[in-house]
Write a protein that holds these residues in place. Sequence first.
Motif, PDB file in Angstrom:
ATOM      1  N   ILE A  15      -4.635 -10.762 -23.452  1.00 17.76           N
ATOM      2  CA  ILE A  15      -3.815 -12.791 -23.690  1.00 17.76           C
ATOM      3  C   ILE A  15      -5.270 -12.695 -24.538  1.00 17.76           C
ATOM      4  O   ILE A  15      -4.651 -13.891 -26.096  1.00 17.76           O
ATOM      5  N   LYS A  16      -6.238 -12.344 -24.432  1.00 17.45           N
ATOM      6  CA  LYS A  16      -7.310 -13.838 -25.617  1.00 17.45           C
ATOM      7  C   LYS A  16      -6.710 -13.243 -26.529  1.00 17.45           C
ATOM      8  O   LYS A  16      -7.173 -14.095 -27.939  1.00 17.45           O
ATOM      9  N   ASP A  17      -6.839 -12.014 -27.318  1.00 15.17           N
ATOM     10  CA  ASP A  17      -6.571 -11.342 -28.559  1.00 15.17           C
ATOM     11  C   ASP A  17      -4.939 -11.793 -29.329  1.00 15.17           C
ATOM     12  O   ASP A  17      -5.099 -12.817 -30.277  1.00 15.17           O
ATOM     13  N   LEU A  18      -4.403 -11.974 -28.749  1.00 15.41           N
ATOM     14  CA  LEU A  18      -3.048 -12.192 -29.134  1.00 15.41           C
ATOM     15  C   LEU A  18      -3.571 -13.987 -28.867  1.00 15.41           C
ATOM     16  O   LEU A  18      -2.783 -14.413 -29.931  1.00 15.41           O
ATOM     17  N   LEU A  19      -3.720 -14.875 -28.069  1.00 10.72           N
ATOM     18  CA  LEU A  19      -3.853 -15.692 -28.104  1.00 10.72           C
ATOM     19  C   LEU A  19      -4.150 -16.610 -29.766  1.00 10.72           C
ATOM     20  O   LEU A  19      -4.194 -17.577 -30.252  1.00 10.72           O
ATOM     21  N   GLU A  20      -5.529 -16.060 -29.068  1.00  4.91           N
ATOM     22  CA  GLU A  20      -6.873 -17.168 -30.313  1.00  4.91           C
ATOM     23  C   GLU A  20      -6.646 -16.259 -31.622  1.00  4.91           C
ATOM     24  O   GLU A  20      -7.254 -16.908 -32.874  1.00  4.91           O
ATOM     25  N   GLY A  21      -6.066 -15.194 -31.515  1.00  5.20           N
ATOM     26  CA  GLY A  21      -5.141 -14.739 -33.301  1.00  5.20           C
ATOM     27  C   GLY A  21      -4.065 -15.511 -33.812  1.00  5.20           C
ATOM     28  O   GLY A  21      -3.887 -15.790 -34.978  1.00  5.20           O
ATOM     29  N   SER A  22      -3.224 -15.974 -33.097  1.00  7.78           N
ATOM     30  CA  SER A  22      -2.163 -16.635 -33.315  1.00  7.78           C
ATOM     31  C   SER A  22      -2.401 -18.162 -33.605  1.00  7.78           C
ATOM     32  O   SER A  22      -1.845 -19.081 -34.289  1.00  7.78           O
ATOM     33  N   PHE A  23      -3.408 -18.854 -32.645  1.00 12.53           N
ATOM     34  CA  PHE A  23      -3.618 -20.085 -33.163  1.00 12.53           C
ATOM     35  C   PHE A  23      -5.040 -20.456 -33.426  1.00 12.53           C
ATOM     36  O   PHE A  23      -5.797 -20.663 -32.764  1.00 12.53           O
ATOM     37  N   PRO A  24      -6.090 -19.594 -34.476  1.00 18.78           N
ATOM     38  CA  PRO A  24      -6.705 -20.147 -35.511  1.00 18.78           C
ATOM     39  C   PRO A  24      -7.230 -21.599 -35.166  1.00 18.78           C
ATOM     40  O   PRO A  24      -8.946 -21.506 -34.745  1.00 18.78           O
ATOM     41  N   ARG A  25      -7.046 -22.727 -35.602  1.00 16.20           N
ATOM     42  CA  ARG A  25      -7.148 -24.270 -35.676  1.00 16.20           C
ATOM     43  C   ARG A  25      -5.812 -24.470 -35.203  1.00 16.20           C
ATOM     44  O   ARG A  25      -4.501 -25.270 -36.200  1.00 16.20           O
ATOM     45  N   ILE A  26      -5.587 -25.721 -34.233  1.00 16.89           N
ATOM     46  CA  ILE A  26      -4.067 -26.603 -34.086  1.00 16.89           C
ATOM     47  C   ILE A  26      -4.882 -27.848 -34.393  1.00 16.89           C
ATOM     48  O   ILE A  26      -6.087 -27.904 -33.707  1.00 16.89           O
ATOM     49  N   ILE A  27      -3.644 -28.659 -34.771  1.00 19.26           N
ATOM     50  CA  ILE A  27      -3.958 -30.172 -34.128  1.00 19.26           C
ATOM     51  C   ILE A  27      -2.710 -30.868 -32.870  1.00 19.26           C
ATOM     52  O   ILE A  27      -1.747 -30.277 -33.003  1.00 19.26           O
ATOM     53  N   LEU A  28      -3.059 -31.173 -31.141  1.00 18.61           N
ATOM     54  CA  LEU A  28      -2.800 -31.187 -30.696  1.00 18.61           C
ATOM     55  C   LEU A  28      -2.293 -33.083 -30.428  1.00 18.61           C
ATOM     56  O   LEU A  28      -3.611 -33.500 -30.315  1.00 18.61           O
ATOM     57  N   GLU A  29      -1.411 -33.551 -29.755  1.00 17.74           N
ATOM     58  CA  GLU A  29      -1.658 -34.872 -29.026  1.00 17.74           C
ATOM     59  C   GLU A  29      -1.291 -34.325 -27.971  1.00 17.74           C
ATOM     60  O   GLU A  29      -0.236 -33.752 -27.261  1.00 17.74           O
ATOM     61  N   GLY A  30      -1.773 -35.345 -26.946  1.00 17.55           N
ATOM     62  CA  GLY A  30      -1.252 -35.703 -25.797  1.00 17.55           C
ATOM     63  C   GLY A  30      -2.470 -36.989 -24.713  1.00 17.55           C
ATOM     64  O   GLY A  30      -3.418 -37.407 -25.735  1.00 17.55           O
ATOM     65  N   GLU A  31      -1.785 -36.763 -23.945  1.00 15.05           N
ATOM     66  CA  GLU A  31      -2.523 -37.964 -22.440  1.00 15.05           C
ATOM     67  C   GLU A  31      -3.842 -37.065 -21.710  1.00 15.05           C
ATOM     68  O   GLU A  31      -3.581 -36.195 -21.025  1.00 15.05           O
ATOM     69  N   ILE A  32      -4.551 -37.724 -22.008  1.00 14.07           N
ATOM     70  CA  ILE A  32      -6.492 -37.105 -21.306  1.00 14.07           C
ATOM     71  C   ILE A  32      -5.473 -37.321 -19.487  1.00 14.07           C
ATOM     72  O   ILE A  32      -5.588 -38.624 -18.992  1.00 14.07           O
ATOM     73  N   SER A  33      -6.072 -36.624 -18.409  1.00 16.67           N
ATOM     74  CA  SER A  33      -5.810 -36.439 -17.539  1.00 16.67           C
ATOM     75  C   SER A  33      -6.844 -35.941 -16.630  1.00 16.67           C
ATOM     76  O   SER A  33      -7.643 -34.471 -17.244  1.00 16.67           O
TER      77      SER A  33
END
Length: 408
Positions: free
Chosen positions: A25-43
């Motif tokens: 799972i780690k390889d799949l996720l980290e390989g699919s999303f090398p770098r992203i921009i994410l917007e959300g609310e801190i909680s």
Amino acid sequence: MKAIELSAEDFSNKTFTVTELTSVIKDLLEGSFPRIILEGEISNFRPASTGHLYFTLKDNNAAISAVMFKGKSQYLNFLPCDGTLVQVRGTISVYPPRGTYQIVIDSMELAGTGNILKMLEERKRRLAAEGLFDSQKKKRLPFFPKTIGVVTSPTGAALRDILQVSGRRNPKVSFIVLPCAVQGSEAALGIAKMIQIANIYKMVDVLIVGRGGGSLEDLLPFSEECVVRAVAASEIPIVSAVGHEIDFSLSDFAADVRAPTPSAAAEIVTPLLVDIKETISSCKNDLYDGINVKLERLRLLVRSFTPESMELRFRSIEQPLLMRFDSAKEILLQAMEQKCKETRRRIENVVRDLDGANPKNILARGYSMVKDLETGKIIRSEKDTSPGHLIEITPASGKIIAKTEGAL
């Protein structure tokens, strides 16, 4: 560990260990999303003492764990907090020990104001304008409460901490737990109802209202308007103990005292029995010492009142009075003597004047009084008589009858 390379057909025949599956799972996720921009609310913001920042990014339907290590967080130009809407850049990572995925943040900037904080700020301003947070309305906590009420979850860690701290500080204090939910849509009404019940039946001397830590959403019931109004209207003093020291709720502003944690609230409302005993003992000793000192002074004072000393004291009081009396007596006698002399002198002068005006004394000096014998009028001049009239002459002794011959 290197991820196991298998085809889709082999997955059904392969028995994985947890570590192997997590690695895949780690390889799949980290390989699919090398770098992203994410917007959300801190909680659930949790800064670590090491400088790393741990929190959750969420929107209305989902949430993801996030971490920003010290090497990146030290360059932030704002202080993150719960409810802040941010835009982050980073990479998706899997944390194998927990089997969770997260975003490791390289940079973060403000994206606007979080909806929850915006709502709370607007509600805070409105309730403050009504006077619910006025400091003049704050009530003093009782010095030695006999019964303490706790409005919280009966199964939560907050209640356990409060009872442990209070029991250690003062086992003489009694507790009444007013159970309610502290999280969820029905929690606010339950909290407000317990506060109202405690006031209606005057069940306790002071109330602790709170819960343990949690995300901003978890603490929202203590910022609901019905809870804030119940806290402000309470005749029983209330200590608000919601979450940890960095957390806040609107109940904190309406309560009489705000405690950073439930354990701190227990320390605030529960007097330390040892300190009270020591204070009472110290006051008792001070009282005894003060009484003994006064008694000793009285004994010394009584010893000084012997017959000889009393006579001496009486003489010391009497002597000046006698001297004043003698002096006043002398002054009075002198004044009376002077007055008598002046009066005697005035009498002598009056007697002298009276003697000088006495007709007998005047006649004795050779004068006589002449009257017309018929009319009895005093003859003061030759016009008062005529030749041939009888006149009466009165000298100093006797009387003389004569007839006038004429006037000169």
